[in-house]
Design a protein around this motif. Structure first.
Motif, PDB file in Angstrom:
ATOM      1  N   LEU A  22       6.441   7.060 -36.771  1.00  0.00           N
ATOM      2  CA  LEU A  22       7.761   6.945 -36.365  1.00  0.00           C
ATOM      3  C   LEU A  22       8.216   8.293 -36.839  1.00  0.00           C
ATOM      4  CD1 LEU A  22       9.013   3.578 -36.861  1.00  0.00           C
ATOM      5  CD2 LEU A  22       8.645   4.699 -34.677  1.00  0.00           C
ATOM      6  N   LEU A  23       7.959   8.730 -38.205  1.00  0.00           N
ATOM      7  CA  LEU A  23       8.436  10.047 -38.607  1.00  0.00           C
ATOM      8  C   LEU A  23       7.982  11.371 -37.820  1.00  0.00           C
ATOM      9  CD1 LEU A  23      10.185  10.803 -41.044  1.00  0.00           C
ATOM     10  CD2 LEU A  23       7.868  11.424 -42.257  1.00  0.00           C
ATOM     11  N   LEU A  24       6.758  11.121 -37.514  1.00  0.00           N
ATOM     12  CA  LEU A  24       6.088  12.436 -37.045  1.00  0.00           C
ATOM     13  C   LEU A  24       6.827  12.416 -35.378  1.00  0.00           C
ATOM     14  CD1 LEU A  24       3.750  14.087 -37.565  1.00  0.00           C
ATOM     15  CD2 LEU A  24       2.332  12.756 -36.073  1.00  0.00           C
ATOM     16  N   ALA A  25       6.989  11.061 -34.756  1.00  0.00           N
ATOM     17  CA  ALA A  25       7.838  11.335 -33.596  1.00  0.00           C
ATOM     18  C   ALA A  25       9.112  11.838 -33.513  1.00  0.00           C
ATOM     19  CB  ALA A  25       7.804   9.752 -33.000  1.00  0.00           C
ATOM     20  N   GLY A  26       9.627  11.833 -34.476  1.00  0.00           N
ATOM     21  CA  GLY A  26      10.974  12.408 -34.860  1.00  0.00           C
ATOM     22  C   GLY A  26      10.875  13.978 -35.364  1.00  0.00           C
ATOM     23  N   ILE A  27       9.805  14.371 -35.794  1.00  0.00           N
ATOM     24  CA  ILE A  27       9.753  15.595 -36.369  1.00  0.00           C
ATOM     25  C   ILE A  27       9.353  16.675 -35.032  1.00  0.00           C
ATOM     26  CG2 ILE A  27       8.191  17.516 -37.720  1.00  0.00           C
ATOM     27  CD1 ILE A  27       8.303  15.077 -39.914  1.00  0.00           C
ATOM     28  N   THR A  28       8.234  15.885 -34.306  1.00  0.00           N
ATOM     29  CA  THR A  28       8.031  16.739 -32.975  1.00  0.00           C
ATOM     30  C   THR A  28       8.971  16.800 -32.012  1.00  0.00           C
ATOM     31  OG1 THR A  28       6.790  14.667 -32.355  1.00  0.00           O
ATOM     32  CG2 THR A  28       5.576  16.334 -33.658  1.00  0.00           C
ATOM     33  N   PRO A  31       8.953  11.762 -28.360  1.00  0.00           N
ATOM     34  CA  PRO A  31       9.482  10.915 -27.347  1.00  0.00           C
ATOM     35  C   PRO A  31      10.637  11.394 -26.305  1.00  0.00           C
ATOM     36  CG  PRO A  31       9.202  10.163 -29.641  1.00  0.00           C
ATOM     37  CD  PRO A  31       9.409  11.785 -29.501  1.00  0.00           C
ATOM     38  N   GLY A  32      11.468  12.558 -26.490  1.00  0.00           N
ATOM     39  CA  GLY A  32      12.384  13.008 -25.711  1.00  0.00           C
ATOM     40  C   GLY A  32      13.746  12.372 -26.490  1.00  0.00           C
ATOM     41  N   ASN A  33      14.797  13.022 -26.163  1.00  0.00           N
ATOM     42  CA  ASN A  33      16.080  12.932 -26.919  1.00  0.00           C
ATOM     43  C   ASN A  33      16.647  11.414 -26.775  1.00  0.00           C
ATOM     44  OD1 ASN A  33      16.049  15.264 -28.019  1.00  0.00           O
ATOM     45  ND2 ASN A  33      17.641  16.057 -26.747  1.00  0.00           N
ATOM     46  N   ASN A  34      16.526  10.781 -25.521  1.00  0.00           N
ATOM     47  CA  ASN A  34      16.898   9.488 -25.113  1.00  0.00           C
ATOM     48  C   ASN A  34      16.432   8.492 -26.051  1.00  0.00           C
ATOM     49  OD1 ASN A  34      19.121   9.249 -23.845  1.00  0.00           O
ATOM     50  ND2 ASN A  34      18.111   9.390 -21.824  1.00  0.00           N
ATOM     51  N   ILE A  35      15.039   8.392 -26.242  1.00  0.00           N
ATOM     52  CA  ILE A  35      14.337   7.484 -27.102  1.00  0.00           C
ATOM     53  C   ILE A  35      14.694   7.736 -28.599  1.00  0.00           C
ATOM     54  CG2 ILE A  35      12.038   6.823 -28.128  1.00  0.00           C
ATOM     55  CD1 ILE A  35      12.428   6.172 -25.138  1.00  0.00           C
ATOM     56  N   LEU A  36      14.923   9.059 -28.927  1.00  0.00           N
ATOM     57  CA  LEU A  36      15.215   9.159 -30.396  1.00  0.00           C
ATOM     58  C   LEU A  36      16.370   8.725 -30.739  1.00  0.00           C
ATOM     59  CD1 LEU A  36      13.866  12.714 -31.164  1.00  0.00           C
ATOM     60  CD2 LEU A  36      12.948  10.619 -31.756  1.00  0.00           C
ATOM     61  N   ARG A  37      17.420   8.864 -29.638  1.00  0.00           N
ATOM     62  CA  ARG A  37      18.883   8.138 -29.791  1.00  0.00           C
ATOM     63  C   ARG A  37      18.923   6.640 -30.039  1.00  0.00           C
ATOM     64  NH1 ARG A  37      21.311  11.589 -26.176  1.00  0.00           N
ATOM     65  NH2 ARG A  37      21.291  13.342 -27.518  1.00  0.00           N
TER      66      ARG A  37
END
Lengths: 308, 322
Positions: A22-28, A31-37
Motif C-alpha cells: 500500500l505504501l509503495l502504491a502511494g509513493i509511486t 493506482p492513479g489519483n482517484n484510487i489514492l483519494r
C-alpha cells in the motif's frame, strides 16, 4: 490464554507486506489519483472508527463528541499555517498538543459520569466549542479559515501520511488490547465494580483510553482538513463526524478490531455512491445503522464468522 | 423599570422552555430512554403547525388539534417498532437508534422543506399589552398560558387516568407492572407518544416565538436537556420552575452568550452534580429535624392501600435486610 506462535508470526508478515504494498502504491502514484483519494479517506475513517470503537466498543464510553478534537485540530492547523506562517507538520503537532491538553482537562469532568450521561456531555462539549468558535473573532467567527502550505501536499503525500497514521492506530489498538491495560479496560466494561475490586484503577484506564482516542482523532482531523483546505465551525464541529464513526463501527462490528476496517470501506464506497443522490446519504446510512443495531448487532465481521 | 420588564419576559418565556423540556423529562424519567430525536420531533411539530396554517388558514393554536395526535402516533410507532426492540438489548443500542432516527428525520425535513428559515406569523404576533407601565408582548402571555395548560393536562393525565397510572407503574418496576397485567411495550410506546405530542406543543411555541431550520433540532434538544437536568427527571413542577430559571438565564446572558452559558451550565451540572449535593444537604437537614421531633412513628399503619410496585419494593428491601 494459550496461543500458537507460528500463525501469529505468519500473519504479522502478511500485514507488513500489505502495508509495504500500500505504501509503495502511494509513493509511486501507480493506482492513479482517484484510487489514492479513496484510500486516503478509507485510512482516515479506519483511524477515527478504531478510536471510537476503542471508546465505545471496548471501554464502554460511548462518545457523541469526538468531533470536538477534529474541529480543534483542524483549527489549530489553520491558525498555525495561516496566522503564524508555520509549516503544516508543526500545525499537526500543535493540533495534537491542544487536543491532548483539552482532553486531559476534560477527562476530569467526563470520568465522573458514564453511560448516556457521558454521551450527552461529550456532545454538549462539542456543541459548546462550535458555538464558541462561531462567536470568536480570533478564528474569524462563522467565516471560517483557510489552511496554507507551500507547496501544497499532493494526494500521494496525503495518502502516505493517512496510511502511516492508520497503521499506527491499528498497531496501538492491537497492542493496547493485548497489554495489561487493555485487559483491564475490557474487564472494566463488563463489570466496573468487579474490575475495581480486583485492583483495576478504573479512572486511570479510562483516562488513558480517552487520551489515546483524542490524539489519533485529532491527527486524522488535521489530515482531513489539510486535504479540504478550509475549515468552518459547522464543518469542524459537525455532528456528522460522529454519525460516520457510529455508522462505521456499528456496520463493521463493535468491539472487534476488524469491524471498523470493514465498516470504513463500506462507508467510503457507499457515501461515494450516495453522492449521486444529494440529501439522501445520511438518511440511508442512518436507516442501515438502525437495521444493523436491531437485527444484526454484532456487525458484518461477526456475521461472516457465524456463517463460516 | 427596564430590568423589571426583562425579568418578566424571562419568566413568561419560561413557559416555552418548560414545554421544551416536558417531553424529554417524560422519556428520560419514565421511559428511561435518552431520546436524541426529541429535538427533531419539536421541529416536526413546528412544520406541522406551519403547514396547517398555510393550507387550512386556521389559527396556529388551533393547528394543535391535528399536530398533537399526528406526533403522538409518530412517537408511538417509532417506539413500538424500533426503540422498544433496541431497549431490550441495553441502553446504548437504544441511544444509538434514536441517534439514527434523529439523523434521518433531520435530513428528511431538509429534503422536503428546504434549508430556509421558517417562522409562524399571525396578526397578533407583534401586539404588546401595557400592564402597570410595562409593555409585554401578547404572544409571550399566550404561550405561557398554552404551556401552563399543557403541563396541567399532562399532570392530570399521569395521576388521574388508568393509562397514566400504568405508565408510572411501568416506570417504577417493569416486572411487577407486567405481572399485574400491564402490557409494558404498549405502555412505554404510549409514554413516548405523549412525549412526542408535547413536542408538537413545543414546536408551535418555537415556531411562533423564533425562526427555525430543519437542522435546529439539536439546539432545542440540548435546551430540553438543560431544563430536565435543572428540574429533575419526571418531575412536572420542577420542569416548570427550571423553564423559568432557564428563561431568566437566557434574558440575562443575552442572545450570543446565553446559549454558551447554558451549555457550560449543563456540563457542570451533568459532571459535578452540584444540585445533588444540595439535595443531600437538604435531606440531611430534614432527617435531623425528623429525628428530633418524631420517633417510632415510621413504618406500618400509615399506608393502608399498597400498590403492587410498592409491595414488591418493600419485599425487596426486606429480603435485602435478611
Amino acid at each position: 490464554m494459550r496461543h500458537n506462535p507460528a500463525p501469529v508470526k505468519k500473519r504479522a508478515v502478511l500485514y507488513i507486506v500489505l502495508f509495504l504494498v500500500l505504501l509503495l502504491a502511494g509513493i509511486t502514484g501507480f493506482p492513479g489519483n482517484n484510487i489514492l483519494r479513496y484510500g486516503f479517506r478509507i485510512f482516515l475513517y479506519i483511524t477515527i472508527g478504531e478510536m471510537w470503537n476503542l471508546l465505545s466498543g471496548y471501554a464502554g464510553m460511548t462518545s457523541l463528541g469526538q468531533q470536538a478534537f477534529i474541529g480543534l485540530s483542524g483549527y489549530s492547523l489553520a491558525l498555525a499555517t495561516t496566522k503564524y506562517g508555520l509549516p503544516f507538520p508543526l500545525g499537526f503537532v500543535s493540533g495534537l498538543i491542544i487536543s491532548f491538553a483539552f482532553a486531559f482537562v476534560l477527562s476530569f469532568l467526563l470520568l465522573r459520569i458514564d453511560g448516556m450521561y457521558f454521551a450527552i456531555t461529550t456532545w454538549v462539549v462539542a456543541e459548546a466549542l462550535g458555538t464558541l468558535f462561531m462567536s470568536m473573532t480570533y478564528v474569524n467567527r462563522g467565516a471560517g479559515m483557510t489552511i496554507t502550505a507551500t507547496p501544497y501536499p499532493k494526494i500521494g503525500v496525503l495518502y502516505v501520511m493517512a496510511l502511516i497514521l492508520c497503521a499506527l492506530s491499528l498497531v496501538t489498538v492491537v497492542e493496547l488490547l493485548k497489554s495489561k491495560l487493555g485487559l483491564a479496560v475490557i474487564a472494566m466494561k463488563d463489570d466496573k465494580q468487579a474490575a475495581e475490586a480486583t485492583g483495576v484503577n478504573v479512572k486511570r484506564c479510562r483516562r488513558i483510553v480517552y487520551l489515546i482516542a483524542a490524539g489519533f482523532t485529532a491527527l486524522a482531523g488535521s489530515l482531513f482538513f489539510l486535504n479540504k483546505g478550509t475549515i468552518y465551525p459547522e464543518s469542524g464541529f459537525d455532528i456528522g463526524w460522529t454519525i460516520s464513526m457510529v455508522f462505521i463501527v456499528i456496520i463493521g462490528g463493535s468491539g472487534t478490531v476488524a469491524g471498523p476496517i470493514a465498516g470504513s470501506v463500506i462507508y467510503v464506497l457507499l457515501s461515494e455512491f450516495l453522492a449521486h443522490y444529494p440529501g439522501w446519504s445520511n438518511i440511508i446510512l442512518g436507516a442501515l445503522a438502525i437495521l444493523m443495531i436491531l437485527f444484526c448487532p454484532q456487525g458484518i465481521v461477526r456475521l461472516r464468522r457465524r456463517i463460516s | 423599570m427596564y430590568v423589571l420588564q426583562v425579568i418578566i419576559n424571562g419568566i413568561l418565556l419560561g413557559g416555552v422552555y418548560a414545554v421544551l423540556g416536558l417531553g424529554m423529562s417524560l422519556s428520560l424519567g419514565i421511559v428511561k430512554l435518552t431520546n436524541l430525536a426529541h429535538g427533531e420531533y419539536i421541529i416536526l411539530g413546528a412544520y406541522a403547525s406551519m403547514l396547517l396554517q398555510a393550507w387550512l388558514g386556521i389559527d396556529p393554536f388551533l393547528s394543535l388539534v391535528i399536530s398533537v395526535p399526528f406526533l403522538f402516533f409518530a412517537g408511538y410507532l417509532i417506539q413500538i417498532f424500533l426503540v422498544n426492540r433496541a431497549m431490550m438489548s441495553g441502553s446504548e443500542p437504544a441511544l444509538l437508534v434514536t441517534f439514527g432516527i434523529s439523523v434521518i428525520l433531520k435530513d428528511a425535513m431538509l429534503l422536503v422543506f428546504g434549508a430556509d428559515a421558517r417562522h409562524i406569523a399571525t396578526d397578533y404576533s407583534n401586539i404588546t399589552v401595557d400592564i402597570a407601565g410595562l409593555s409585554i408582548p401578547l404572544l409571550n402571555i399566550l404561550l405561557l398560558l398554552l404551556s401552563g395548560v399543557a403541563i396541567l393536562l399532562l399532570h392530570l393525565f399521569m395521576h388521574k387516568t388508568y393509562t397514566g397510572r400504568a405508565i408510572r407503574a411501568v416506570s417504577d418496576d417493569r416486572e411487577a407492572a407486567s405481572l399485574s397485567g400491564i402490557s409494558v411495550g404498549h405502555t412505554l410506546a404510549v409514554a413516548c407518544g405523549i412525549a412526542a405530542a408535547t413536542a408538537a406543543v413545543a414546536g408551535l411555541c418555537v415556531g411562533m416565538k423564533w425562526t427555525w431550520y430543519p437542522s435546529s433540532g439539536g439546539h432545542y434538544l440540548l435546551i430540553a436537556f438543560v431544563i430536565v437536568v435543572i428540574g429533575g427527571l419526571g418531575n412536572v413542577a420542577g420542569t416548570f420552575i427550571a423553564g423559568i430559571v432557564f428563561g431568566l438565564m437566557q434574558v440575562i446572558g443575552g442572545a450570543s452568550y446565553g446559549l454558551l452559558i447554558s451549555y457550560i451550565f449543563l456540563i457542570v451540572i451533568l459532571t459535578l452534580h452540584p444540585h445533588e449535593a444540595l439535595i443531600r444537604f437538604l435531606d440531611r437537614m430534614k432527617s435531623t429535624d425528623r429525628q428530633k421531633t418524631a420517633n417510632g412513628l415510621s413504618g406500618s399503619g400509615f399506608v393502608t392501600v399498597k400498590t403492587q410496585t410498592e409491595f414488591k419494593s418493600e419485599q425487596k428491601e426486606s429480603s435485602d435486610a435478611t
